[in-house]
Write a protein that holds these residues in place. Structure first.
Motif, PDB file in Angstrom:
ATOM      1  N   ALA A  54       0.935  -1.050  -0.022  1.00 42.43           N
ATOM      2  CA  ALA A  54      -0.234  -0.350   0.055  1.00 42.43           C
ATOM      3  C   ALA A  54       0.711   1.288   0.595  1.00 42.43           C
ATOM      4  CB  ALA A  54      -0.940   0.050   1.288  1.00 42.43           C
ATOM      5  N   ASP A  55       2.023   1.012   0.572  1.00 46.51           N
ATOM      6  CA  ASP A  55       2.777   2.642   0.539  1.00 46.51           C
ATOM      7  C   ASP A  55       4.044   1.867  -0.159  1.00 46.51           C
ATOM      8  OD1 ASP A  55       4.539   0.742   1.861  1.00 46.51           O
ATOM      9  OD2 ASP A  55       4.158   2.072   4.258  1.00 46.51           O
ATOM     10  N   GLY A  56       4.460   1.752  -1.543  1.00 42.74           N
ATOM     11  CA  GLY A  56       5.348   0.835  -2.305  1.00 42.74           C
ATOM     12  C   GLY A  56       6.559   0.528  -2.130  1.00 42.74           C
ATOM     13  N   GLN A  57       6.204   0.092  -0.296  1.00 46.92           N
ATOM     14  CA  GLN A  57       7.811  -0.307   0.305  1.00 46.92           C
ATOM     15  C   GLN A  57       7.322  -1.971   0.906  1.00 46.92           C
ATOM     16  OE1 GLN A  57      10.237   1.053  -0.479  1.00 46.92           O
ATOM     17  NE2 GLN A  57       9.286   2.822  -1.038  1.00 46.92           N
ATOM     18  N   PRO A  58       8.355  -2.742   0.901  1.00 51.13           N
ATOM     19  CA  PRO A  58       8.277  -4.329   1.321  1.00 51.13           C
ATOM     20  C   PRO A  58       7.996  -3.946   3.400  1.00 51.13           C
ATOM     21  CG  PRO A  58      10.593  -4.277   0.537  1.00 51.13           C
ATOM     22  CD  PRO A  58      10.027  -2.284   0.128  1.00 51.13           C
ATOM     23  N   TRP A  59       7.739  -5.460   3.640  1.00 50.02           N
ATOM     24  CA  TRP A  59       7.102  -5.010   5.006  1.00 50.02           C
ATOM     25  C   TRP A  59       8.049  -6.097   5.341  1.00 50.02           C
ATOM     26  CZ3 TRP A  59       2.586  -2.050   7.373  1.00 50.02           C
ATOM     27  CH2 TRP A  59       2.530  -1.438   6.170  1.00 50.02           C
ATOM     28  N   VAL A  60       9.318  -5.693   6.742  1.00 47.87           N
ATOM     29  CA  VAL A  60       9.403  -6.653   6.897  1.00 47.87           C
ATOM     30  C   VAL A  60      10.766  -6.110   8.211  1.00 47.87           C
ATOM     31  CG1 VAL A  60      12.262  -7.261   6.709  1.00 47.87           C
ATOM     32  CG2 VAL A  60      11.268  -6.585   4.581  1.00 47.87           C
ATOM     33  N   GLY A  61       9.971  -7.635   8.986  1.00 50.47           N
ATOM     34  CA  GLY A  61      10.290  -7.516  10.725  1.00 50.47           C
ATOM     35  C   GLY A  61       9.375  -8.367  11.318  1.00 50.47           C
ATOM     36  N   ARG A  62       8.974  -8.397  12.137  1.00 54.08           N
ATOM     37  CA  ARG A  62       8.094  -9.050  13.106  1.00 54.08           C
ATOM     38  C   ARG A  62       6.930  -7.964  13.987  1.00 54.08           C
ATOM     39  NH1 ARG A  62       8.956 -11.269  18.143  1.00 54.08           N
ATOM     40  NH2 ARG A  62      11.057 -11.451  18.756  1.00 54.08           N
ATOM     41  N   LEU A  63       6.259  -9.307  13.703  1.00 48.90           N
ATOM     42  CA  LEU A  63       4.839  -8.840  13.470  1.00 48.90           C
ATOM     43  C   LEU A  63       3.467  -8.399  14.916  1.00 48.90           C
ATOM     44  CD1 LEU A  63       3.543 -11.172  11.567  1.00 48.90           C
ATOM     45  CD2 LEU A  63       3.821  -8.744  10.593  1.00 48.90           C
ATOM     46  N   SER A  64       3.533  -7.392  15.452  1.00 43.57           N
ATOM     47  CA  SER A  64       2.484  -6.681  16.411  1.00 43.57           C
ATOM     48  C   SER A  64       1.906  -7.383  17.159  1.00 43.57           C
ATOM     49  CB  SER A  64       2.505  -5.432  16.775  1.00 43.57           C
ATOM     50  OG  SER A  64       1.589  -4.551  15.803  1.00 43.57           O
ATOM     51  N   VAL A  65       1.003  -7.386  18.656  1.00 42.23           N
ATOM     52  CA  VAL A  65      -0.207  -8.532  18.120  1.00 42.23           C
ATOM     53  C   VAL A  65      -1.560  -7.541  17.091  1.00 42.23           C
ATOM     54  CG1 VAL A  65      -2.491  -8.574  19.622  1.00 42.23           C
ATOM     55  CG2 VAL A  65       0.301  -8.954  20.291  1.00 42.23           C
ATOM     56  N   LYS A  66      -1.170  -6.213  17.466  1.00 36.67           N
ATOM     57  CA  LYS A  66      -2.654  -5.279  16.171  1.00 36.67           C
ATOM     58  C   LYS A  66      -2.224  -6.092  14.723  1.00 36.67           C
ATOM     59  CE  LYS A  66      -3.225  -1.453  16.914  1.00 36.67           C
ATOM     60  NZ  LYS A  66      -3.217  -0.072  16.875  1.00 36.67           N
ATOM     61  N   ILE A  67      -0.905  -6.321  14.315  1.00 36.07           N
ATOM     62  CA  ILE A  67      -1.061  -7.167  13.079  1.00 36.07           C
ATOM     63  C   ILE A  67      -1.262  -8.681  12.665  1.00 36.07           C
ATOM     64  CG2 ILE A  67       0.653  -6.420  10.754  1.00 36.07           C
ATOM     65  CD1 ILE A  67       1.817  -4.558  12.301  1.00 36.07           C
ATOM     66  N   SER A  68      -0.757  -9.523  13.864  1.00 31.41           N
ATOM     67  CA  SER A  68      -0.664 -10.416  13.281  1.00 31.41           C
ATOM     68  C   SER A  68      -2.262 -11.070  13.705  1.00 31.41           C
ATOM     69  CB  SER A  68       0.088 -11.488  14.265  1.00 31.41           C
ATOM     70  OG  SER A  68      -0.315 -10.942  15.577  1.00 31.41           O
ATOM     71  N   GLY A  69      -2.975  -9.973  14.634  1.00 31.27           N
ATOM     72  CA  GLY A  69      -4.013 -10.524  14.870  1.00 31.27           C
ATOM     73  C   GLY A  69      -4.578 -11.573  15.836  1.00 31.27           C
ATOM     74  N   ARG A  70      -3.030 -12.276  16.465  1.00 27.77           N
ATOM     75  CA  ARG A  70      -3.372 -12.852  17.578  1.00 27.77           C
ATOM     76  C   ARG A  70      -2.604 -12.845  18.535  1.00 27.77           C
ATOM     77  NH1 ARG A  70      -3.103 -15.867  12.459  1.00 27.77           N
ATOM     78  NH2 ARG A  70      -1.401 -15.332  12.328  1.00 27.77           N
ATOM     79  N   PRO A  71      -2.249 -13.189  19.935  1.00 32.39           N
ATOM     80  CA  PRO A  71      -1.029 -12.532  20.930  1.00 32.39           C
ATOM     81  C   PRO A  71       0.232 -13.763  20.533  1.00 32.39           C
ATOM     82  CG  PRO A  71      -2.843 -13.785  22.041  1.00 32.39           C
ATOM     83  CD  PRO A  71      -3.827 -13.409  20.988  1.00 32.39           C
ATOM     84  N   ALA A  72       1.716 -13.032  21.250  1.00 38.81           N
ATOM     85  CA  ALA A  72       2.421 -14.487  20.766  1.00 38.81           C
ATOM     86  C   ALA A  72       2.382 -14.934  22.371  1.00 38.81           C
ATOM     87  CB  ALA A  72       3.525 -13.715  21.068  1.00 38.81           C
ATOM     88  N   PRO A  73       2.767 -16.608  22.297  1.00 40.79           N
ATOM     89  CA  PRO A  73       2.573 -17.152  22.974  1.00 40.79           C
ATOM     90  C   PRO A  73       3.855 -16.589  24.297  1.00 40.79           C
ATOM     91  CG  PRO A  73       3.874 -18.414  21.815  1.00 40.79           C
ATOM     92  CD  PRO A  73       3.017 -17.492  20.749  1.00 40.79           C
ATOM     93  N   ARG A  74       2.904 -16.890  26.050  1.00 39.16           N
ATOM     94  CA  ARG A  74       4.613 -16.833  26.304  1.00 39.16           C
ATOM     95  C   ARG A  74       4.736 -17.884  27.876  1.00 39.16           C
ATOM     96  NH1 ARG A  74       1.502 -10.987  28.556  1.00 39.16           N
ATOM     97  NH2 ARG A  74       1.727  -9.634  27.111  1.00 39.16           N
ATOM     98  N   ALA A  75       6.029 -17.615  27.973  1.00 43.12           N
ATOM     99  CA  ALA A  75       6.078 -19.042  28.311  1.00 43.12           C
ATOM    100  C   ALA A  75       6.585 -18.375  30.101  1.00 43.12           C
ATOM    101  CB  ALA A  75       7.576 -19.517  28.288  1.00 43.12           C
TER     102      ALA A  75
END
Length: 579
Positions: free
Chosen positions: A481-502
């Motif tokens: 959408a903004d013309g640039q690649p998307w590279v990196g870790r996904l936040s909960v907002k962007i992944s749509g699910r929480p990361a598991p916790r230990a």
């Protein structure tokens, strides 16, 4: 009065048509792309297929129950990531992470194995826009990142001992213009770019119409061209060559499962002393993993719904065509590939290929600007020695033209680019675009002459054997959408699910202890320029998963919540509708 009313009525009809197109486009963009469709069109790059094309597809091959990393996708990004991850640390399986790569279809069957083979960075084309949006320093960083790919891909081909099969090499590349206004604008942008990036001076030259006709054999309607050095690559053999070596060298740490789509991802709540894990559901069962790597480009938003409208699928068209006998001083005989498709290289095929010595076959690439279209052309080598061919798994190339594009930007009709936006089905193609690709090269170039061949036998193609077109296929681009690649870790907002916790940290004697905390990661959205973004983006992502800070990645590529929020669907749609 009647004339005025007629014009008004036509204007209203045009506006209604645009509004209807916008509504349909918006609907397609907001939909899930799904998983890659079965039985896609066959790209010429994949004839013949790699020995690992269906590796791990048998139901008799079980999935590991738990691994460190699951990579979804098997193209350029995935190969770069896996190769980098398995290159870290001392030798020995105990020190390396356990990796599973999942592919919904054959290996490298997505955009990588379907593109045009260009390693041609957009430099002066994008510099002013990048400078306006990100500042001069970031614009330079992005362009330098793109330019770094050619040397990287050549070096990797040498290290992997696949230089012959990958066909990775430098070529002279030409931006060719058939409209004076477009050419003048390009020259102006080039001069501004060179003024602000003086290290690029000496790497570019203007080609006048006379040279275009005499040396490049272009049509007499050509206005001029801009030339520089770039590269070309056989993308399918490059990636499958890397994956083949990883499977052979790391049988206990690297596992490839083709025809095994990822169906869903969930995160687990850690119980007692368990490690944090994701559950990946596939057509073969489930895998538990600490890290998920989304390397599916145009299909990313299927498993990441918040990315819909941020990375959008767009269907592109490609063809492979016979070059004819009029190019350079070549005497192109019958295609060696047609003679050796089943049997492999032969002495007679090598002799025919070697007859092309003295021509410019395989040493040039082109991007053509005409009537609002952006078409691109590379060519497979026209020569290949017997000694180098003896190390190849594949028949020698026959100087095939690899020609793509054909859709006009901003055009509402059937041949328009807008019709392809939001399409994730690469089984077929637009007939108007296919017909255009079949005839455009004879309009762009002059002096080809006859094909100089007597067709013998028939091949398994959907195209006419009498045509120059040997193969026509489609591939799905991931447009950002903004013309640039998307590279990196996904936040909960962007992944749509929480990361598991230990509740308890991972044991220090495990490979996972050297990785970043568990999470989901992405490298996607190359907007049709994957060959100058994907490899180093995948490599940078591997550095991130290893917790390394110096990745060499431009900050404009990083995934952040602020960028995700700012990347608007309206801006993306505007680029498709405005010429």
């Amino acid at each position: 009065m009647g004339t005025t009313f007629s014009r008004f009525r036509l204007a209203v009809q045009s506006l209604r048509q645009i509004a209807a197109v916008y509504e349909q486009l918006n609907k397609r963009i907001q939909q899930s792309p799904g998983i890659p469709v079965p039985h896609p069109s066959t790209p010429y790059w994949a004839i013949p297929t790699s020995p690992i094309a269906q590796h791990g597809s048998s139901d008799a091959t079980p999935l590991p129950s738990c691994v460190d990393i699951v990579i979804i996708g098997s193209g350029m990004t995935a190969a770069a990531f896996a190769r980098t991850m398995l290159g870290f640390g001392p030798e020995g399986s105990n020190s390396l992470p356990q990796i599973v790569m999942l592919e919904a279809r054959d290996a490298c069957s997505g955009a990588t194995g379907r593109n045009g083979g260009h390693i041609t960075p957009l430099v002066f084309h994008d510099y002013l826009v990048l400078k306006k949006e990100h500042g001069a320093e970031m614009a330079r960083s992005i362009i330098e990142f793109r330019l770094a790919h050619l040397a990287e891909l050549i070096q990797v081909s040498k290290e992997e001992e696949i230089l012959v099969d990958s066909q990775c090499r430098e070529v002279e590349t030409f931006d060719v213009f058939f409209e004076q206004e477009t050419f003048d604008s390009a020259v102006q942008n080039l001069n501004i770019c060179l003024d602000e990036m003086p290290e690029q001076r000496g790497k570019w030259r203007l080609v006048d119409a006379e040279e275009c006709v005499q040396d490049l054999q272009l049509s007499k309607r050509v206005i001029g061209a801009i030339a520089t050095t770039a590269g070309v690559l056989h993308p399918y053999r490059f990636v499958t060559g890397i994956l083949s070596r990883l499977l052979a060298d790391h049988p206990t740490n690297f596992h490839l499962f083709t025809h095994t789509p990822c169906l869903s991802i969930s995160s687990e709540s850690s119980a007692k002393n368990d490690e944090p894990l994701y559950t990946v559901s596939t057509s073969k069962g489930t895998i538990r993993a600490r890290h998920i790597i989304h390397a599916t480009n145009a299909w990313a938003s299927h498993l990441l719904p918040p990315m819909r409208g941020k990375i959008v699928p767009v269907r592109g068209h490609m063809s492979a065509q016979r070059p004819g006998i009029g190019l350079g001083q070549a005497d192109v005989a019958e295609s060696p590939l047609e003679q050796t498709h089943s049997a492999g290289p032969s002495d007679s095929a090598l002799t025919l290929a070697d007859a092309r010595v003295g021509s410019w076959l395989g040493t040039r690439s082109f991007v053509v600007y005409a009537n609002g279209r952006y078409d691109y052309l590379t060519q497979q080598p026209g020569t290949q020695s017997a000694s180098s061919s003896s190390h190849s798994l594949y028949p020698p190339p026959a100087a095939e033209f690899m020609f793509g594009g054909g859709a006009s930007r901003g055009e509402i009709g059937e041949g328009g680019f807008i019709k392809e936006v939001g399409i994730a089905d690469d089984r077929s193609w637009n007939l108007d675009t296919g017909a255009y690709l079949g005839g455009a090269l004879s309009m762009y170039f002059g002096g080809w002459g006859a094909e100089g061949r007597d067709f013998i036998g028939k091949r398994d193609t959907e195209e006419s054997d009498a045509s120059r077109v040997k193969k026509l296929w489609t591939g799905i681009l991931g447009v950002s959408a903004d013309g640039q690649p998307w590279v990196g870790r996904l936040s909960v907002k962007i992944s749509g699910r929480p990361a598991p916790r230990a509740k308890k940290s991972v044991s220090k004697d495990k490979p996972a202890s050297r990785l970043a905390p568990p999470g989901e990661w992405i490298s996607a959205g190359y907007s049709g320029e994957g060959m100058v973004h994907a490899y180093l983006s995948g490599k940078a992502l591997a550095h991130m998963v290893f917790g390394k800070e110096d990745t060499g990645l431009p900050d404009a590529f990083l995934v952040t919540d602020a960028r995700w929020k700012k990347a608007k669907l309206e801006n993306l749609v505007q680029t498709f509708i405005v010429e």
